[in-house]
Design a protein around this motif. Structure first.
Motif, mmCIF file in Angstrom:
data_model
loop_
_atom_site.group_PDB
_atom_site.id
_atom_site.type_symbol
_atom_site.label_atom_id
_atom_site.label_comp_id
_atom_site.label_asym_id
_atom_site.label_seq_id
_atom_site.Cartn_x
_atom_site.Cartn_y
_atom_site.Cartn_z
ATOM 1 N N GLN A 6 0.985 -1.285 -0.102
ATOM 2 C CA GLN A 6 -0.091 0.096 0.044
ATOM 3 C C GLN A 6 0.816 1.292 -0.069
ATOM 4 O O GLN A 6 1.916 1.364 0.835
ATOM 5 C CB GLN A 6 -0.814 0.030 1.128
ATOM 6 N N VAL A 7 0.607 2.048 -1.066
ATOM 7 C CA VAL A 7 1.369 3.321 -1.185
ATOM 8 C C VAL A 7 0.882 4.460 -0.149
ATOM 9 O O VAL A 7 -0.217 4.541 -0.077
ATOM 10 C CB VAL A 7 1.386 3.941 -2.492
ATOM 11 N N GLN A 8 1.830 5.059 0.464
ATOM 12 C CA GLN A 8 1.466 6.142 1.491
ATOM 13 C C GLN A 8 2.464 7.174 1.324
ATOM 14 O O GLN A 8 3.855 6.940 1.307
ATOM 15 C CB GLN A 8 1.417 5.501 2.852
ATOM 16 N N LEU A 9 1.813 8.446 1.007
ATOM 17 C CA LEU A 9 2.682 9.613 1.301
ATOM 18 C C LEU A 9 1.936 10.370 2.490
ATOM 19 O O LEU A 9 1.001 10.831 2.391
ATOM 20 C CB LEU A 9 2.608 10.524 -0.260
ATOM 21 N N ALA A 51 7.669 8.512 2.422
ATOM 22 C CA ALA A 51 7.016 7.747 1.681
ATOM 23 C C ALA A 51 7.016 6.172 2.030
ATOM 24 O O ALA A 51 8.034 5.910 2.679
ATOM 25 C CB ALA A 51 7.583 8.033 0.238
ATOM 26 N N SER A 52 6.181 5.454 1.620
ATOM 27 C CA SER A 52 6.049 4.062 1.823
ATOM 28 C C SER A 52 5.368 3.311 0.707
ATOM 29 O O SER A 52 4.550 4.056 0.242
ATOM 30 C CB SER A 52 5.443 3.744 3.053
ATOM 31 N N GLY A 53 5.743 2.154 0.475
ATOM 32 C CA GLY A 53 5.097 1.117 -0.463
ATOM 33 C C GLY A 53 5.584 1.534 -1.665
ATOM 34 O O GLY A 53 4.881 1.124 -2.723
ATOM 35 N N ILE A 54 6.666 2.493 -2.127
ATOM 36 C CA ILE A 54 7.004 2.634 -3.262
ATOM 37 C C ILE A 54 8.630 2.524 -3.647
ATOM 38 O O ILE A 54 9.245 2.615 -2.493
ATOM 39 C CB ILE A 54 6.515 3.942 -3.793
ATOM 40 N N ILE A 95 0.732 8.139 -10.327
ATOM 41 C CA ILE A 95 1.068 9.180 -9.635
ATOM 42 C C ILE A 95 0.390 8.990 -8.079
ATOM 43 O O ILE A 95 -0.736 8.325 -8.153
ATOM 44 C CB ILE A 95 0.300 10.351 -10.327
ATOM 45 N N TYR A 96 0.918 9.439 -7.423
ATOM 46 C CA TYR A 96 0.541 9.408 -5.969
ATOM 47 C C TYR A 96 0.628 10.644 -4.960
ATOM 48 O O TYR A 96 1.455 11.515 -5.298
ATOM 49 C CB TYR A 96 1.338 8.266 -5.216
ATOM 50 N N TRP A 97 -0.453 10.896 -4.428
ATOM 51 C CA TRP A 97 -0.664 11.966 -3.517
ATOM 52 C C TRP A 97 -0.619 11.684 -2.129
ATOM 53 O O TRP A 97 -1.465 10.943 -1.649
ATOM 54 C CB TRP A 97 -1.890 12.947 -4.132
ATOM 55 N N GLY A 98 -0.241 12.891 -1.402
ATOM 56 C CA GLY A 98 -0.483 12.587 -0.168
ATOM 57 C C GLY A 98 -1.803 13.428 0.325
ATOM 58 O O GLY A 98 -2.402 14.067 -0.517
#
Length: 114
Positions: A1-4, A24-27, A102-105
């Motif tokens: 699971q991606v988390q920012l 960042a985690s999961g990437i 693309i991932y966002w916090g």
């Protein structure tokens, strides 16, 4: 699971400083281009600063000379040092990661009072 996860926001008077952090985690962090965006009430989200996977930084003209983006690949962190803050810098600041996706916090609020 991606988390920012952003942190470091707060309220400060004009001329003050804040340091934002994004964990960042999961990437595969080191291969991602990272960026900070901000969104003021009633405004579109805009790029503040970006840093490529190999450390090249770029800035919006409005923050050049005042903000510095940096990254620590070993810690999977990206930072935004904000100096000489102005009331116009008031916004929610978001961390963004870009590689294949693309991932966002969720953002952190920065409020600058005059």
């Amino acid at each position: 699971q991606v988390q920012l996860v952003e942190s470091g926001g707060g309220s400060v008077q004009a001329g003050g400083s804040l340091r934002l952090s994004c964990a960042a985690s999961g990437i595969a962090f080191s291969v991602n281009d990272m960026a900070w965006y901000r969104q003021a009430p009633g405004q579109q989200r805009e790029l503040v600063a970006g840093i490529t996977s190999d450390g090249r930084a770029r800035y919006d003209d409005s923050v050049k000379g005042r903000f510095t983006i940096s990254r620590d690949n070993a810690k999977k962190m990206v930072y935004l040092q904000m100096n000489s803050l102005k009331p116009d810098d008031t916004a929610v600041y978001y961390c963004k990661a870009t590689f294949n996706r693309i991932y966002w916090g969720r953002g952190t609020q920065v409020t600058v009072s005059s």
